[in-house]
Design a protein around this motif. Structure first.
Motif, PDB file in Angstrom:
ATOM      1  N   CYS A 262       5.214  31.502  22.479  1.00 65.21           N
ATOM      2  CA  CYS A 262       4.738  30.276  21.825  1.00 65.21           C
ATOM      3  C   CYS A 262       3.294  29.966  22.197  1.00 65.21           C
ATOM      4  O   CYS A 262       2.525  29.456  21.372  1.00 65.21           O
ATOM      5  CB  CYS A 262       5.641  29.102  22.198  1.00 65.21           C
ATOM      6  N   GLY A 263       2.914  30.277  23.438  1.00 67.88           N
ATOM      7  CA  GLY A 263       1.531  30.060  23.844  1.00 67.88           C
ATOM      8  C   GLY A 263       0.563  30.927  23.057  1.00 67.88           C
ATOM      9  O   GLY A 263      -0.521  30.476  22.660  1.00 67.88           O
TER      10      GLY A 263
ATOM     11  N   VAL B  92       5.892  25.464  16.683  1.00 69.58           N
ATOM     12  CA  VAL B  92       5.734  25.430  18.138  1.00 69.58           C
ATOM     13  C   VAL B  92       5.281  24.047  18.593  1.00 69.58           C
ATOM     14  O   VAL B  92       5.759  23.518  19.605  1.00 69.58           O
ATOM     15  CB  VAL B  92       4.739  26.514  18.595  1.00 69.58           C
TER      16      VAL B  92
ATOM     17  N   ARG C 159      -1.031  28.562  26.900  1.00 66.89           N
ATOM     18  CA  ARG C 159      -2.081  28.234  25.929  1.00 66.89           C
ATOM     19  C   ARG C 159      -3.365  27.818  26.639  1.00 66.89           C
ATOM     20  O   ARG C 159      -4.468  28.234  26.261  1.00 66.89           O
ATOM     21  CB  ARG C 159      -1.616  27.109  25.008  1.00 66.89           C
TER      22      ARG C 159
ATOM     23  N   LYS D 194       0.233  29.418  19.547  1.00 69.35           N
ATOM     24  CA  LYS D 194      -0.642  28.244  19.512  1.00 69.35           C
ATOM     25  C   LYS D 194      -2.098  28.635  19.716  1.00 69.35           C
ATOM     26  O   LYS D 194      -3.001  28.080  19.074  1.00 69.35           O
ATOM     27  CB  LYS D 194      -0.216  27.237  20.585  1.00 69.35           C
TER      28      LYS D 194
ATOM     29  N   THR E 210       7.401  21.796  21.306  1.00 72.81           N
ATOM     30  CA  THR E 210       6.872  21.296  22.576  1.00 72.81           C
ATOM     31  C   THR E 210       6.823  19.770  22.602  1.00 72.81           C
ATOM     32  O   THR E 210       7.112  19.151  23.632  1.00 72.81           O
ATOM     33  CB  THR E 210       5.471  21.868  22.827  1.00 72.81           C
TER      34      THR E 210
ATOM     35  N   THR F 202       4.666  26.946  27.672  1.00 72.00           N
ATOM     36  CA  THR F 202       3.839  27.161  26.481  1.00 72.00           C
ATOM     37  C   THR F 202       2.461  26.552  26.660  1.00 72.00           C
ATOM     38  O   THR F 202       1.436  27.186  26.363  1.00 72.00           O
ATOM     39  CB  THR F 202       4.525  26.546  25.245  1.00 72.00           C
TER      40      THR F 202
ATOM     41  N   GLY G 164       7.441  30.698  26.679  1.00 72.05           N
ATOM     42  CA  GLY G 164       6.088  30.197  26.884  1.00 72.05           C
ATOM     43  C   GLY G 164       5.015  31.184  26.471  1.00 72.05           C
ATOM     44  O   GLY G 164       4.004  30.800  25.866  1.00 72.05           O
TER      45      GLY G 164
END
Length: 255
Positions: free
Chosen positions: A62-63, A77, A143, A66, A81, A139, A59
Protein backbone atom coordinates in the motif's frame (compact mmCIF):
# COMPACT_ATOMS: atom_id res chain seq x y z
CA UNK A 1 -8.23 8.67 67.77
CA UNK A 2 -5.17 8.98 69.98
CA UNK A 3 -1.76 9.18 68.29
CA UNK A 4 -0.70 5.85 69.85
CA UNK A 5 -3.77 4.04 68.55
CA UNK A 6 -3.44 5.67 65.13
CA UNK A 7 0.19 4.56 64.87
CA UNK A 8 -0.78 1.04 65.96
CA UNK A 9 -3.58 0.94 63.37
CA UNK A 10 -1.21 2.08 60.62
CA UNK A 11 1.35 -0.57 61.58
CA UNK A 12 -1.36 -3.24 61.57
CA UNK A 13 -2.61 -2.06 58.16
CA UNK A 14 0.90 -2.13 56.68
CA UNK A 15 1.57 -5.58 58.14
CA UNK A 16 -1.73 -6.94 56.82
CA UNK A 17 -1.06 -5.48 53.38
CA UNK A 18 2.43 -7.00 53.30
CA UNK A 19 1.01 -10.37 54.34
CA UNK A 20 -1.58 -10.22 51.56
CA UNK A 21 1.11 -9.31 49.04
CA UNK A 22 3.31 -12.19 50.18
CA UNK A 23 0.37 -14.59 50.07
CA UNK A 24 -0.55 -13.38 46.61
CA UNK A 25 2.94 -13.89 45.18
CA UNK A 26 3.19 -17.31 46.80
CA UNK A 27 -0.22 -18.26 45.46
CA UNK A 28 0.80 -17.25 41.94
CA UNK A 29 3.84 -19.51 42.15
CA UNK A 30 2.28 -22.39 44.08
CA UNK A 31 -0.87 -22.67 41.96
CA UNK A 32 1.05 -22.86 38.69
CA UNK A 33 0.04 -19.44 37.42
CA UNK A 34 3.61 -18.72 36.31
CA UNK A 35 3.34 -21.39 33.63
CA UNK A 36 0.00 -20.00 32.49
CA UNK A 37 1.40 -16.46 32.35
CA UNK A 38 4.41 -17.60 30.31
CA UNK A 39 2.10 -19.47 27.94
CA UNK A 40 -0.04 -16.35 27.60
CA UNK A 41 3.06 -14.26 26.94
CA UNK A 42 4.15 -16.66 24.19
CA UNK A 43 0.73 -16.33 22.53
CA UNK A 44 0.99 -12.55 22.82
CA UNK A 45 4.37 -12.60 21.08
CA UNK A 46 3.10 -15.02 18.42
CA UNK A 47 0.06 -12.85 17.66
CA UNK A 48 2.30 -9.79 17.53
CA UNK A 49 4.83 -11.39 15.17
CA UNK A 50 2.27 -12.83 12.75
CA UNK A 51 0.22 -9.63 12.78
CA UNK A 52 3.32 -7.49 12.26
CA UNK A 53 4.47 -9.67 9.36
CA UNK A 54 1.07 -9.33 7.72
CA UNK A 55 1.06 -5.61 8.46
CA UNK A 56 4.47 -5.13 6.86
CA UNK A 57 3.35 -6.88 3.68
CA UNK A 58 0.25 -4.68 3.58
CA UNK A 59 2.31 -1.60 4.42
CA UNK A 60 4.90 -2.16 1.71
CA UNK A 61 2.32 -2.84 -1.01
CA UNK A 62 0.00 0.00 0.00
CA UNK A 63 2.90 2.36 0.68
CA UNK A 64 4.26 1.79 -2.83
CA UNK A 65 0.80 2.39 -4.28
CA UNK A 66 0.43 5.69 -2.41
CA UNK A 67 3.96 6.78 -3.27
CA UNK A 68 3.56 5.95 -6.97
CA UNK A 69 0.01 7.43 -6.98
CA UNK A 70 -1.45 4.51 -8.90
CA UNK A 71 -5.04 5.51 -9.66
CA UNK A 72 -7.60 4.27 -8.58
CA UNK A 73 -5.76 1.96 -6.16
CA UNK A 74 -4.36 4.95 -4.30
CA UNK A 75 -7.91 6.07 -3.49
CA UNK A 76 -8.72 2.65 -2.03
CA UNK A 77 -5.54 2.72 0.05
CA UNK A 78 -6.38 6.21 1.32
CA UNK A 79 -9.84 4.99 2.34
CA UNK A 80 -8.34 1.95 4.09
CA UNK A 81 -5.77 3.90 6.10
CA UNK A 82 -8.26 6.64 7.01
CA UNK A 83 -10.85 4.09 8.15
CA UNK A 84 -8.48 2.01 10.27
CA UNK A 85 -6.75 5.00 11.86
CA UNK A 86 -10.06 6.75 12.49
CA UNK A 87 -11.85 3.86 14.25
CA UNK A 88 -10.77 2.63 17.71
CA UNK A 89 -8.80 -0.62 17.61
CA UNK A 90 -11.15 -2.33 20.06
CA UNK A 91 -14.14 -1.51 17.87
CA UNK A 92 -12.39 -3.00 14.82
CA UNK A 93 -11.86 -6.25 16.73
CA UNK A 94 -15.50 -6.32 17.82
CA UNK A 95 -16.77 -5.67 14.28
CA UNK A 96 -14.62 -8.40 12.75
CA UNK A 97 -15.50 -10.93 15.44
CA UNK A 98 -19.25 -10.43 15.72
CA UNK A 99 -19.76 -10.03 11.98
CA UNK A 100 -18.33 -13.45 11.22
CA UNK A 101 -18.24 -15.69 14.29
CA UNK A 102 -21.75 -17.11 13.85
CA UNK A 103 -21.25 -17.92 10.18
CA UNK A 104 -17.82 -19.49 10.69
CA UNK A 105 -19.05 -21.52 13.67
CA UNK A 106 -21.91 -22.97 11.62
CA UNK A 107 -19.61 -23.86 8.72
CA UNK A 108 -16.91 -25.62 10.76
CA UNK A 109 -19.52 -27.36 12.93
CA UNK A 110 -21.20 -28.71 9.80
CA UNK A 111 -17.89 -30.29 8.81
CA UNK A 112 -17.33 -31.69 12.31
CA UNK A 113 -14.67 -29.24 13.45
CA UNK A 114 -16.48 -27.43 16.25
CA UNK A 115 -13.37 -27.49 18.43
CA UNK A 116 -11.46 -25.52 15.81
CA UNK A 117 -14.03 -22.73 15.97
CA UNK A 118 -13.65 -22.53 19.74
CA UNK A 119 -9.86 -22.63 19.94
CA UNK A 120 -8.55 -21.25 16.68
CA UNK A 121 -11.02 -18.64 15.52
CA UNK A 122 -10.09 -16.11 18.20
CA UNK A 123 -6.46 -16.35 17.08
CA UNK A 124 -7.41 -15.82 13.43
CA UNK A 125 -9.54 -12.79 14.28
CA UNK A 126 -6.72 -11.39 16.41
CA UNK A 127 -4.20 -11.71 13.58
CA UNK A 128 -6.56 -10.23 10.98
CA UNK A 129 -7.56 -7.29 13.17
CA UNK A 130 -4.12 -6.44 14.54
CA UNK A 131 -2.56 -7.09 11.12
CA UNK A 132 -4.98 -4.68 9.46
CA UNK A 133 -4.27 -2.06 12.11
CA UNK A 134 -0.49 -2.38 11.88
CA UNK A 135 -0.78 -2.46 8.09
CA UNK A 136 -2.48 0.93 8.02
CA UNK A 137 0.23 2.53 10.13
CA UNK A 138 3.00 0.69 8.27
CA UNK A 139 1.60 2.08 5.03
CA UNK A 140 2.24 5.62 6.19
CA UNK A 141 5.70 4.70 7.48
CA UNK A 142 6.68 3.16 4.12
CA UNK A 143 5.16 6.03 2.14
CA UNK A 144 7.06 8.55 4.24
CA UNK A 145 10.32 6.61 3.85
CA UNK A 146 9.88 6.43 0.07
CA UNK A 147 9.12 10.13 -0.08
CA UNK A 148 12.34 10.89 1.82
CA UNK A 149 14.53 9.28 -0.87
CA UNK A 150 16.09 12.04 -3.02
CA UNK A 151 14.71 12.01 -6.56
CA UNK A 152 18.21 12.62 -7.86
CA UNK A 153 19.27 9.12 -6.83
CA UNK A 154 16.50 7.52 -8.87
CA UNK A 155 17.06 9.81 -11.85
CA UNK A 156 20.79 9.05 -11.81
CA UNK A 157 20.07 5.32 -11.81
CA UNK A 158 17.74 5.74 -14.78
CA UNK A 159 20.39 7.75 -16.60
CA UNK A 160 22.78 4.84 -16.15
CA UNK A 161 20.26 2.58 -17.88
CA UNK A 162 19.28 0.48 -14.86
CA UNK A 163 15.99 -1.39 -15.12
CA UNK A 164 13.08 -0.66 -12.80
CA UNK A 165 13.69 -3.84 -10.82
CA UNK A 166 17.38 -3.09 -10.29
CA UNK A 167 16.60 0.50 -9.30
CA UNK A 168 14.21 -0.77 -6.65
CA UNK A 169 16.64 -3.40 -5.33
CA UNK A 170 19.80 -1.27 -5.43
CA UNK A 171 18.54 2.27 -4.79
CA UNK A 172 15.02 2.42 -3.40
CA UNK A 173 14.74 -0.62 -1.09
CA UNK A 174 17.98 -0.11 0.91
CA UNK A 175 17.28 3.56 1.58
CA UNK A 176 13.62 2.92 2.32
CA UNK A 177 14.52 0.25 4.87
CA UNK A 178 17.07 2.44 6.63
CA UNK A 179 14.67 5.37 6.88
CA UNK A 180 11.64 3.25 7.83
CA UNK A 181 13.21 1.21 10.66
CA UNK A 182 12.46 3.74 13.46
CA UNK A 183 8.85 4.03 12.30
CA UNK A 184 8.50 0.25 12.02
CA UNK A 185 9.84 0.00 15.56
CA UNK A 186 7.06 2.30 16.77
CA UNK A 187 4.45 0.24 14.89
CA UNK A 188 5.79 -2.96 16.48
CA UNK A 189 5.65 -1.51 19.99
CA UNK A 190 2.07 -0.41 19.37
CA UNK A 191 1.19 -3.81 17.90
CA UNK A 192 2.41 -5.63 21.02
CA UNK A 193 0.28 -3.39 23.22
CA UNK A 194 -2.72 -3.79 20.91
CA UNK A 195 -2.60 -7.56 21.41
CA UNK A 196 -4.00 -6.94 24.90
CA UNK A 197 -7.26 -5.88 23.26
CA UNK A 198 -7.91 -9.30 21.70
CA UNK A 199 -8.58 -10.73 25.16
CA UNK A 200 -12.17 -9.56 24.64
CA UNK A 201 -12.71 -12.33 22.05
CA UNK A 202 -11.48 -15.03 24.42
CA UNK A 203 -7.93 -15.56 23.17
CA UNK A 204 -5.81 -16.90 26.04
CA UNK A 205 -3.01 -14.36 25.70
CA UNK A 206 -1.18 -12.52 28.47
CA UNK A 207 -3.92 -10.05 29.36
CA UNK A 208 -6.64 -12.71 29.34
CA UNK A 209 -4.61 -15.00 31.59
CA UNK A 210 -3.96 -12.09 33.96
CA UNK A 211 -7.68 -11.30 34.05
CA UNK A 212 -8.57 -14.93 34.82
CA UNK A 213 -5.89 -15.17 37.50
CA UNK A 214 -6.97 -11.90 39.09
CA UNK A 215 -10.59 -13.05 39.34
CA UNK A 216 -9.72 -16.56 40.50
CA UNK A 217 -7.34 -15.57 43.30
CA UNK A 218 -8.77 -12.13 44.13
CA UNK A 219 -5.31 -10.64 43.80
CA UNK A 220 -5.74 -8.35 40.77
CA UNK A 221 -2.82 -6.09 41.61
CA UNK A 222 -0.38 -9.00 41.63
CA UNK A 223 -1.44 -10.36 38.25
CA UNK A 224 -1.70 -7.02 36.49
CA UNK A 225 1.67 -6.00 37.89
CA UNK A 226 3.22 -9.20 36.52
CA UNK A 227 1.55 -8.53 33.15
CA UNK A 228 2.98 -5.00 33.11
CA UNK A 229 6.47 -6.34 33.85
CA UNK A 230 6.19 -8.91 31.04
CA UNK A 231 4.98 -6.31 28.53
CA UNK A 232 7.82 -4.01 29.58
CA UNK A 233 10.35 -6.83 29.16
CA UNK A 234 9.07 -7.56 25.65
CA UNK A 235 9.31 -3.86 24.81
CA UNK A 236 12.86 -3.50 26.12
CA UNK A 237 14.10 -6.60 24.28
CA UNK A 238 12.39 -5.43 21.08
CA UNK A 239 13.92 -1.97 21.43
CA UNK A 240 17.38 -3.47 21.82
CA UNK A 241 16.82 -5.56 18.68
CA UNK A 242 15.72 -2.57 16.61
CA UNK A 243 18.66 -0.52 17.90
CA UNK A 244 20.97 -3.27 16.66
CA UNK A 245 19.27 -3.27 13.25
CA UNK A 246 19.67 0.50 12.98
CA UNK A 247 23.38 0.30 13.82
CA UNK A 248 23.87 -2.48 11.27
CA UNK A 249 22.13 -0.49 8.55
CA UNK A 250 24.20 2.61 9.35
CA UNK A 251 27.42 0.59 9.05
CA UNK A 252 26.34 -0.92 5.72
CA UNK A 253 25.34 2.51 4.42
CA UNK A 254 28.79 3.93 5.22
CA UNK A 255 30.42 1.08 3.34
Amino acid sequence: MRPERRAHALRWHDKTRATQMEFGLWQVWEAGWVTAILRGASITILVGLVSMAAGLVIGIVCGLIKWARIFPLSLLVDAYTSLVRGVPELLIIYLLFFSSVEFVTKVVTAFGYAGVAESGYAFVIAVIAIGAISGAYSTEVVRGALGAIPNGHIEAARALGLSGGRIFRRIIAPQMLRIAVPGINNVWQTTIKDTALVSVVGLQELMRISFIGANSTRHPFIFYLIAAVVYLAITLVSQAGFDGIERLLRVRTRK
